[in-house]
Design a protein around this motif. Sequence first.
Motif, PDB file in Angstrom:
ATOM      1  N   LEU A  51     -23.026 -48.561 -41.379  1.00 21.91           N
ATOM      2  CA  LEU A  51     -21.695 -48.180 -40.573  1.00 21.91           C
ATOM      3  C   LEU A  51     -21.440 -46.561 -40.413  1.00 21.91           C
ATOM      4  O   LEU A  51     -21.862 -45.918 -41.325  1.00 21.91           O
ATOM      5  N   PHE A  52     -21.328 -46.195 -39.134  1.00 18.67           N
ATOM      6  CA  PHE A  52     -21.284 -44.856 -38.948  1.00 18.67           C
ATOM      7  C   PHE A  52     -19.617 -44.726 -38.226  1.00 18.67           C
ATOM      8  O   PHE A  52     -19.536 -45.656 -37.517  1.00 18.67           O
ATOM      9  N   PHE A  53     -18.779 -43.981 -38.629  1.00 20.32           N
ATOM     10  CA  PHE A  53     -17.465 -43.843 -38.227  1.00 20.32           C
ATOM     11  C   PHE A  53     -17.108 -42.691 -38.199  1.00 20.32           C
ATOM     12  O   PHE A  53     -17.335 -41.628 -38.877  1.00 20.32           O
ATOM     13  N   VAL A  54     -15.793 -42.449 -37.291  1.00 21.40           N
ATOM     14  CA  VAL A  54     -14.809 -41.339 -37.261  1.00 21.40           C
ATOM     15  C   VAL A  54     -13.447 -42.093 -37.275  1.00 21.40           C
ATOM     16  O   VAL A  54     -13.071 -42.932 -36.858  1.00 21.40           O
ATOM     17  N   HIS A  55     -12.571 -41.122 -37.883  1.00 19.65           N
ATOM     18  CA  HIS A  55     -11.386 -41.478 -38.038  1.00 19.65           C
ATOM     19  C   HIS A  55     -10.299 -41.379 -36.754  1.00 19.65           C
ATOM     20  O   HIS A  55     -10.667 -40.435 -35.972  1.00 19.65           O
ATOM     21  N   GLY A  56      -9.706 -42.325 -36.474  1.00 27.19           N
ATOM     22  CA  GLY A  56      -8.432 -42.235 -35.396  1.00 27.19           C
ATOM     23  C   GLY A  56      -7.167 -41.666 -35.876  1.00 27.19           C
ATOM     24  O   GLY A  56      -7.131 -41.539 -37.211  1.00 27.19           O
ATOM     25  N   ASN A  57      -6.206 -41.291 -35.204  1.00 28.64           N
ATOM     26  CA  ASN A  57      -4.805 -40.983 -35.457  1.00 28.64           C
ATOM     27  C   ASN A  57      -3.994 -41.835 -36.142  1.00 28.64           C
ATOM     28  O   ASN A  57      -3.275 -41.447 -36.843  1.00 28.64           O
ATOM     29  N   HIS A  58      -4.448 -43.035 -36.242  1.00 26.04           N
ATOM     30  CA  HIS A  58      -3.700 -44.197 -37.056  1.00 26.04           C
ATOM     31  C   HIS A  58      -4.356 -44.459 -38.382  1.00 26.04           C
ATOM     32  O   HIS A  58      -3.899 -45.114 -39.335  1.00 26.04           O
ATOM     33  N   ASP A  59      -5.543 -43.898 -38.697  1.00 29.88           N
ATOM     34  CA  ASP A  59      -6.084 -44.049 -39.830  1.00 29.88           C
ATOM     35  C   ASP A  59      -5.647 -43.413 -40.995  1.00 29.88           C
ATOM     36  O   ASP A  59      -4.989 -42.127 -40.809  1.00 29.88           O
ATOM     37  N   PRO A  60      -5.572 -43.941 -42.156  1.00 30.55           N
ATOM     38  CA  PRO A  60      -5.217 -43.120 -43.494  1.00 30.55           C
ATOM     39  C   PRO A  60      -6.167 -42.027 -43.773  1.00 30.55           C
ATOM     40  O   PRO A  60      -7.121 -41.760 -43.475  1.00 30.55           O
ATOM     41  N   SER A  61      -5.525 -41.193 -44.636  1.00 33.24           N
ATOM     42  CA  SER A  61      -6.219 -39.850 -45.017  1.00 33.24           C
ATOM     43  C   SER A  61      -7.715 -40.107 -45.532  1.00 33.24           C
ATOM     44  O   SER A  61      -8.664 -39.095 -45.521  1.00 33.24           O
ATOM     45  N   ALA A  62      -7.967 -41.146 -46.580  1.00 33.97           N
ATOM     46  CA  ALA A  62      -9.066 -41.295 -47.165  1.00 33.97           C
ATOM     47  C   ALA A  62      -9.824 -42.485 -47.117  1.00 33.97           C
ATOM     48  O   ALA A  62     -10.603 -43.038 -47.532  1.00 33.97           O
ATOM     49  N   GLY A  63      -9.427 -43.159 -45.826  1.00 35.45           N
ATOM     50  CA  GLY A  63      -9.905 -44.557 -45.711  1.00 35.45           C
ATOM     51  C   GLY A  63     -11.427 -44.448 -45.095  1.00 35.45           C
ATOM     52  O   GLY A  63     -12.020 -43.471 -44.807  1.00 35.45           O
ATOM     53  N   GLY A  90     -10.122 -38.115 -34.458  1.00 33.51           N
ATOM     54  CA  GLY A  90      -8.790 -37.619 -34.179  1.00 33.51           C
ATOM     55  C   GLY A  90      -8.470 -37.784 -32.718  1.00 33.51           C
ATOM     56  O   GLY A  90      -9.183 -37.881 -31.879  1.00 33.51           O
ATOM     57  N   SER A  91      -7.151 -37.541 -32.515  1.00 35.48           N
ATOM     58  CA  SER A  91      -6.443 -37.491 -31.129  1.00 35.48           C
ATOM     59  C   SER A  91      -5.706 -35.975 -30.946  1.00 35.48           C
ATOM     60  O   SER A  91      -5.755 -35.139 -32.012  1.00 35.48           O
ATOM     61  N   LEU A  92      -4.966 -36.060 -29.867  1.00 37.40           N
ATOM     62  CA  LEU A  92      -4.363 -34.581 -29.680  1.00 37.40           C
ATOM     63  C   LEU A  92      -3.152 -34.711 -30.591  1.00 37.40           C
ATOM     64  O   LEU A  92      -2.827 -35.693 -30.830  1.00 37.40           O
ATOM     65  N   TRP A  93      -2.775 -33.599 -30.794  1.00 35.03           N
ATOM     66  CA  TRP A  93      -1.630 -33.299 -31.902  1.00 35.03           C
ATOM     67  C   TRP A  93      -0.259 -33.925 -31.105  1.00 35.03           C
ATOM     68  O   TRP A  93      -0.288 -33.503 -29.904  1.00 35.03           O
ATOM     69  N   ASN A  97       0.850 -35.599 -37.884  1.00 37.36           N
ATOM     70  CA  ASN A  97       0.250 -36.448 -39.086  1.00 37.36           C
ATOM     71  C   ASN A  97      -1.204 -35.827 -39.165  1.00 37.36           C
ATOM     72  O   ASN A  97      -1.776 -35.474 -38.145  1.00 37.36           O
ATOM     73  N   ILE A  98      -1.913 -36.586 -39.966  1.00 43.42           N
ATOM     74  CA  ILE A  98      -3.321 -36.461 -40.115  1.00 43.42           C
ATOM     75  C   ILE A  98      -4.198 -36.979 -39.062  1.00 43.42           C
ATOM     76  O   ILE A  98      -3.663 -37.844 -38.313  1.00 43.42           O
ATOM     77  N   HIS A  99      -5.421 -36.196 -38.814  1.00 39.70           N
ATOM     78  CA  HIS A  99      -6.273 -36.675 -37.806  1.00 39.70           C
ATOM     79  C   HIS A  99      -5.773 -36.475 -36.506  1.00 39.70           C
ATOM     80  O   HIS A  99      -6.052 -36.990 -35.504  1.00 39.70           O
ATOM     81  N   GLN A 100      -4.894 -35.477 -36.455  1.00 46.57           N
ATOM     82  CA  GLN A 100      -4.369 -34.738 -35.086  1.00 46.57           C
ATOM     83  C   GLN A 100      -4.825 -33.345 -34.835  1.00 46.57           C
ATOM     84  O   GLN A 100      -4.555 -32.530 -35.772  1.00 46.57           O
ATOM     85  N   TYR A 101      -5.250 -33.205 -33.421  1.00 42.68           N
ATOM     86  CA  TYR A 101      -5.725 -31.628 -33.323  1.00 42.68           C
ATOM     87  C   TYR A 101      -5.138 -31.099 -31.997  1.00 42.68           C
ATOM     88  O   TYR A 101      -5.084 -31.846 -30.904  1.00 42.68           O
ATOM     89  N   THR A 102      -4.778 -29.947 -31.851  1.00 46.75           N
ATOM     90  CA  THR A 102      -4.622 -29.404 -30.673  1.00 46.75           C
ATOM     91  C   THR A 102      -6.149 -29.063 -29.753  1.00 46.75           C
ATOM     92  O   THR A 102      -7.082 -29.059 -30.493  1.00 46.75           O
ATOM     93  N   ASP A 144      -1.421 -42.233 -19.124  1.00 44.85           N
ATOM     94  CA  ASP A 144      -0.319 -41.235 -18.603  1.00 44.85           C
ATOM     95  C   ASP A 144       0.181 -40.407 -19.410  1.00 44.85           C
ATOM     96  O   ASP A 144       0.479 -39.321 -19.342  1.00 44.85           O
ATOM     97  N   ASP A 145       0.475 -41.005 -20.848  1.00 44.42           N
ATOM     98  CA  ASP A 145       1.126 -40.278 -21.718  1.00 44.42           C
ATOM     99  C   ASP A 145       0.320 -39.409 -22.586  1.00 44.42           C
ATOM    100  O   ASP A 145      -0.824 -39.386 -22.416  1.00 44.42           O
ATOM    101  N   PRO A 146       0.977 -38.042 -22.782  1.00 45.35           N
ATOM    102  CA  PRO A 146       0.342 -37.042 -23.591  1.00 45.35           C
ATOM    103  C   PRO A 146      -0.420 -37.362 -24.725  1.00 45.35           C
ATOM    104  O   PRO A 146      -1.650 -36.510 -24.956  1.00 45.35           O
ATOM    105  N   VAL A 147      -0.357 -38.189 -25.586  1.00 46.83           N
ATOM    106  CA  VAL A 147      -0.822 -38.544 -26.748  1.00 46.83           C
ATOM    107  C   VAL A 147      -2.266 -39.127 -26.667  1.00 46.83           C
ATOM    108  O   VAL A 147      -3.362 -38.660 -27.220  1.00 46.83           O
ATOM    109  N   HIS A 148      -2.475 -39.814 -25.244  1.00 47.26           N
ATOM    110  CA  HIS A 148      -3.878 -40.458 -25.101  1.00 47.26           C
ATOM    111  C   HIS A 148      -4.569 -39.668 -23.882  1.00 47.26           C
ATOM    112  O   HIS A 148      -5.258 -40.004 -23.079  1.00 47.26           O
ATOM    113  N   LYS A 149      -4.383 -38.377 -23.986  1.00 46.21           N
ATOM    114  CA  LYS A 149      -5.191 -37.432 -23.023  1.00 46.21           C
ATOM    115  C   LYS A 149      -6.312 -37.127 -23.795  1.00 46.21           C
ATOM    116  O   LYS A 149      -6.385 -37.110 -25.135  1.00 46.21           O
TER     117      LYS A 149
END
Length: 218
Positions: A51-63, A90-93, A97-102, A144-149
């Motif tokens: 399994l190869f993975f990246v975290h999403g914005n809803h994932d826990p910090s250590a998952g 991650g996603s846009l800030w 919360n964790i896994h969010q970035y500008t 359309d919403d800013p979070v999912h850009k």
Amino acid sequence: MKILAVSDHIDPRIYSNLCRERFHNVSCIISCGDLPEHYLDFIVSNLNVPLFFVHGNHDPSAGKKSLAGGYNLDGKVINFQGILLAGLEGSLWYNGNIHQYTQRDMYHKYLSLLPQLYWAKMRYHHYLDILVTHSPPSGIHESDDPVHKGFKVFNHMIKKFHPRYHLHGHTHLYDRNQSYQDPLYQTIVINCYNYRIIDFGRGKDARDFSISGIESRI
């Protein structure tokens, strides 16, 4: 080589007693984030592949670091059977919360990845085959919403390093008419929500891939 790419949603066709029968011929699993640990653990246990993975914005910090066969791709370039994988989580800030970035934060994460990409070029004669992220590139598969850009630096990476595929999640698909696969420069961008089976034909070296089929499941 077949890859099972998953993201954002538990699919009952995977999370079932028929998982091993349906997906017995995949060589690895790629998660683009926002999936619970028990679901990924179930897939790995049934298919017995990496399994190869990246975290999403809803994932826990250590998952997902303790999963058998699990490799966190964030900020790394990994060679799997001749395929070069690189990931950025991650996603846009939007709420801190964790896994969010500008956009600037993600650009700095990209800069940290550069030495590994250049080393891959020196060692394997090409930079990258598959870019794995949670969010899409800017202007592709966005909502359309800013979070999912998307992130602008992903567009730059695709233009500069020419991965064959960019796999992402984050933007949910509820309509079968929504596009999930689009070209950007020389790269095919694929939204992996809910899951995709990507079948690579192999040529003489790691660069010579052709995609013989994408099985879409929405």
